[in-house]
Design an enzyme around this catalytic site. Structure first.
Site, PDB file in Angstrom:
ATOM      1  N   CYS A 113      12.093   0.751 -11.889  1.00  0.00           N
ATOM      2  CA  CYS A 113      11.413   1.815 -11.255  1.00  0.00           C
ATOM      3  C   CYS A 113      12.851   2.264 -10.855  1.00  0.00           C
ATOM      4  O   CYS A 113      12.083   3.131 -10.486  1.00  0.00           O
ATOM      5  CB  CYS A 113      11.351   0.954  -9.686  1.00  0.00           C
ATOM      6  SG  CYS A 113       9.807   0.015  -9.940  1.00  0.00           S
ATOM      7  N   HIS A 250      11.296   6.647  -3.948  1.00  0.00           N
ATOM      8  CA  HIS A 250      10.289   5.560  -4.470  1.00  0.00           C
ATOM      9  C   HIS A 250       9.008   5.322  -4.034  1.00  0.00           C
ATOM     10  O   HIS A 250       9.464   4.852  -3.205  1.00  0.00           O
ATOM     11  CB  HIS A 250      10.641   4.592  -5.461  1.00  0.00           C
ATOM     12  CG  HIS A 250      10.317   3.919  -6.244  1.00  0.00           C
ATOM     13  ND1 HIS A 250       9.037   3.971  -7.274  1.00  0.00           N
ATOM     14  CD2 HIS A 250       9.858   1.877  -6.168  1.00  0.00           C
ATOM     15  CE1 HIS A 250       8.812   2.513  -7.709  1.00  0.00           C
ATOM     16  NE2 HIS A 250       9.336   1.836  -7.005  1.00  0.00           N
ATOM     17  N   ASN A 280       2.248   1.609  -7.563  1.00  0.00           N
ATOM     18  CA  ASN A 280       3.951   1.594  -8.156  1.00  0.00           C
ATOM     19  C   ASN A 280       3.943   1.400  -8.939  1.00  0.00           C
ATOM     20  O   ASN A 280       3.655   1.020 -10.549  1.00  0.00           O
ATOM     21  CB  ASN A 280       4.430   0.377  -7.311  1.00  0.00           C
ATOM     22  CG  ASN A 280       5.804   0.421  -8.388  1.00  0.00           C
ATOM     23  OD1 ASN A 280       6.597   0.534  -9.069  1.00  0.00           O
ATOM     24  ND2 ASN A 280       6.559  -1.074  -7.645  1.00  0.00           N
TER      25      ASN A 280
HETATM   26  N1  ACO Z   1      -4.392 -10.834  -1.567  1.00  0.00           N
HETATM   27  C1  ACO Z   1      -4.232 -11.350  -0.552  1.00  0.00           C
HETATM   28  N2  ACO Z   1      -3.218 -12.597   0.480  1.00  0.00           N
HETATM   29  C2  ACO Z   1      -2.116 -12.108  -0.733  1.00  0.00           C
HETATM   30  C3  ACO Z   1      -1.643 -11.061  -1.347  1.00  0.00           C
HETATM   31  C4  ACO Z   1      -2.687 -10.581  -2.301  1.00  0.00           C
HETATM   32  N3  ACO Z   1      -2.932  -9.659  -3.079  1.00  0.00           N
HETATM   33  N4  ACO Z   1      -1.445 -11.086  -1.889  1.00  0.00           N
HETATM   34  C5  ACO Z   1       0.325 -12.552  -0.923  1.00  0.00           C
HETATM   35  N5  ACO Z   1      -0.627 -12.671  -0.913  1.00  0.00           N
HETATM   36  C6  ACO Z   1      -0.905 -13.682   0.059  1.00  0.00           C
HETATM   37  C7  ACO Z   1       0.608 -14.669  -0.111  1.00  0.00           C
HETATM   38  O1  ACO Z   1      -0.468 -15.442  -1.074  1.00  0.00           O
HETATM   39  C8  ACO Z   1       1.096 -15.071   1.261  1.00  0.00           C
HETATM   40  O2  ACO Z   1      -0.064 -16.205   1.813  1.00  0.00           O
HETATM   41  P1  ACO Z   1       0.821 -17.879   2.441  1.00  0.00           P
HETATM   42  O3  ACO Z   1       0.688 -16.459   3.745  1.00  0.00           O
HETATM   43  O4  ACO Z   1      -0.891 -18.448   2.388  1.00  0.00           O
HETATM   44  O5  ACO Z   1       1.671 -17.986   1.589  1.00  0.00           O
HETATM   45  C9  ACO Z   1       0.704 -13.698   2.033  1.00  0.00           C
HETATM   46  O6  ACO Z   1      -0.053 -13.343   1.788  1.00  0.00           O
HETATM   47  C10 ACO Z   1       2.028 -13.364   2.703  1.00  0.00           C
HETATM   48  O7  ACO Z   1       2.578 -13.521   1.540  1.00  0.00           O
HETATM   49  P2  ACO Z   1       3.953 -11.823   1.135  1.00  0.00           P
HETATM   50  O8  ACO Z   1       4.686 -12.010   0.331  1.00  0.00           O
HETATM   51  O9  ACO Z   1       4.455 -12.990   2.789  1.00  0.00           O
HETATM   52  O10 ACO Z   1       3.687 -10.236   2.363  1.00  0.00           O
HETATM   53  P3  ACO Z   1       4.946 -10.097   2.296  1.00  0.00           P
HETATM   54  O11 ACO Z   1       3.982  -9.452   3.526  1.00  0.00           O
HETATM   55  O12 ACO Z   1       5.425 -10.491   2.094  1.00  0.00           O
HETATM   56  O13 ACO Z   1       3.638  -8.562   1.436  1.00  0.00           O
HETATM   57  C11 ACO Z   1       4.106  -7.800  -0.595  1.00  0.00           C
HETATM   58  C12 ACO Z   1       3.877  -8.767  -0.009  1.00  0.00           C
HETATM   59  C13 ACO Z   1       3.163  -6.828  -0.014  1.00  0.00           C
HETATM   60  C14 ACO Z   1       4.569  -7.685  -2.093  1.00  0.00           C
HETATM   61  C15 ACO Z   1       5.697  -6.861   0.187  1.00  0.00           C
HETATM   62  O14 ACO Z   1       6.790  -8.642  -0.268  1.00  0.00           O
HETATM   63  C16 ACO Z   1       6.411  -6.031  -1.052  1.00  0.00           C
HETATM   64  O15 ACO Z   1       5.759  -4.640  -0.547  1.00  0.00           O
HETATM   65  N6  ACO Z   1       7.683  -5.962  -1.516  1.00  0.00           N
HETATM   66  C17 ACO Z   1       8.013  -5.327  -1.898  1.00  0.00           C
HETATM   67  C18 ACO Z   1       7.658  -5.113  -3.365  1.00  0.00           C
HETATM   68  C19 ACO Z   1       8.416  -4.062  -4.451  1.00  0.00           C
HETATM   69  O16 ACO Z   1       8.628  -3.138  -3.923  1.00  0.00           O
HETATM   70  N7  ACO Z   1       8.359  -4.095  -5.340  1.00  0.00           N
HETATM   71  C20 ACO Z   1       8.863  -3.011  -6.570  1.00  0.00           C
HETATM   72  C21 ACO Z   1       9.942  -3.045  -6.732  1.00  0.00           C
HETATM   73  S1  ACO Z   1      10.273  -1.620  -7.917  1.00  0.00           S
HETATM   74  C22 ACO Z   1      10.433  -2.235  -9.166  1.00  0.00           C
HETATM   75  O17 ACO Z   1      11.071  -2.572 -10.088  1.00  0.00           O
HETATM   76  C23 ACO Z   1       8.951  -2.710  -9.930  1.00  0.00           C
END
Ligand code: ACO
Length: 323
Positions: A113, A250, A280
């Site tokens: 990214c 980003h 993203n």
């Molecule tokens: N729909 C519904 N529920 C979901 C989904 C979904 N799409 N995805 C995960 N969940 C569930 C999980 O299973 C979890 O359930 P559990 O509590 O029963 O285990 C719950 O939701 C919470 O999951 P978390 O991963 O803790 O959710 P979080 O609030 O952290 O959000 C997210 C997840 C959006 C991925 C967040 O962590 C995030 O944005 N992280 C950064 C990611 C990022 O920026 N990546 C790109 C970097 S750039 C690159 O180089 C590609």
């Protein structure tokens, strides 16, 4: 001194739009969950005939039109991508050929990214080093091809697209009032490689692999890394957040963008957000966001613009430029 000044910008998106609601019934997820956690409402997904090369070519042609230039005017193409058409040759070379350009040189950069920020900083060095006069810097991705469409924690986050900038050597005074790239800071740390990666590759599995991410771990590091590298860029240029006209981060997650801007003291109205429209798009996200803000008249000649990205590796970086 020589400055790398933006001469043109362009972008391209796949025809097909996939809304959050399109996941409902297929995966256990909802528009509400995705929008609340990420700010994403929709993303563009490439059809079979759309590739990193074709989207990159379309963005490049749009940037050339915007600049009033032709491929004959370009010396170098730097393509930021983690989803090349083939392992080799570089997709940049394929785009060079598609543009009918048989002079100069072209190569890919892989910083996930952060790729576009790395590519702009690299192009600036080629220009200031006298090795190229005009550089086409492209970010193009088809992440839809490396997603596990059964994994709701990753597949809802990404989209496809491309954006391109043309940088041109122009004489500047050597002050912060110059147009062009003014400062850049790049970082990486492979200790985090298992938090965001693709589980295949030519030298290991012999397969392309699929994206894997510990989202919560990425989130935990993101804001600190982003704000540190931006502060390093500010101090290099001798400016503060108040001097900025636009912050083009980003586009991974609205919550990361908001928290970073808040920590840096950048006002909401200066932040360009397109994650709702594009998801993203990895190395394409910054130029796609920039293209939107230029097209709608927000970013104007003379504005001070900060680009920032963070991604797999981890890699992270920032570029400050005057439009
Ligand atoms: N729909 C519904 N529920 C979901 C989904 C979904 N799409 N995805 C995960 N969940 C569930 C999980 O299973 C979890 O359930 P559990 O509590 O029963 O285990 C719950 O939701 C919470 O999951 P978390 O991963 O803790 O959710 P979080 O609030 O952290 O959000 C997210 C997840 C959006 C991925 C967040 O962590 C995030 O944005 N992280 C950064 C990611 C990022 O920026 N990546 C790109 C970097 S750039 C690159 O180089 C590609």
């Amino acid at each position: 001194m020589i400055r790398s000044v933006v001469r043109g910008i362009g972008s391209a998106l796949p025809r097909r739009i996939m809304k959050n609601t399109d996941f409902e019934g297929v995966l256990e997820t909802s528009d509400e969950w995705i929008a609340q956690r990420t700010g994403i409402r929709q993303r563009h997904i490439a059809s079979d005939d759309e590739t990193t090369a074709s989207l990159g070519e379309a963005a490049a042609r749009a940037a050339l039109d915007n600049a009033g230039l032709t491929p004959a005017d370009i010396d170098l193409i730097v393509l930021a991508t983690s989803t090349p058409n083939n392992t080799f040759p570089a997709t940049a070379v394929e785009i060079q050929n598609r543009l009918g350009m048989h002079h100069g040189f072209a190569f890919d950069m892989q910083a996930v990214c952060s790729g576009f920020v790395y590519a702009v900083a690299t192009a600036d060095l080629y220009i200031r080093g006298g090795l190229a006069r005009r550089v086409l810097v492209i970010g193009s991705e088809t992440f839809s091809r490396i997603l596990d469409w059964t994994d709701r924690s990753t597949c809802v986050l990404f989209g496809d697209g491309a954006g391109a900038l043309i940088l041109e050597a122009q004489e500047g005074e050597g002050t912060i009032a110059d147009r062009g790239v003014l400062a850049a800071s790049l970082r990486s740390d492979g200790v985090h490689k298992d938090k965001l990666y693709v589980d295949g590759g030519p030298s290991t599995t012999g397969t392309v692999g699929l994206l894997r991410m510990e989202g919560r771990e990425v989130f935990k590091h993101a804001v600190g890394m982003i704000t540190d590298v931006i502060e390093a860029t500010f101090s290099q240029a001798g400016i503060t957040a108040e001097d900025l006209d636009w912050f083009v981060p980003h586009q991974a997650n609205k919550r990361i963008i908001d928290a970073s801007a808040r920590k840096l003291g950048i006002a909401d109205e200066k932040v360009v957000v397109t994650v709702n429209l594009h998801g993203n798009t990895s190395a394409a996200s910054v130029p796609l966001a920039l293209a939107v803000a230029v097209a709608d008249g927000r970013v104007k000649k003379g504005d001070l613009v900060l680009l920032e990205a963070m991604g797999g590796g981890f890699t992270w970086g920032a570029v400050l430029l005057r439009w």
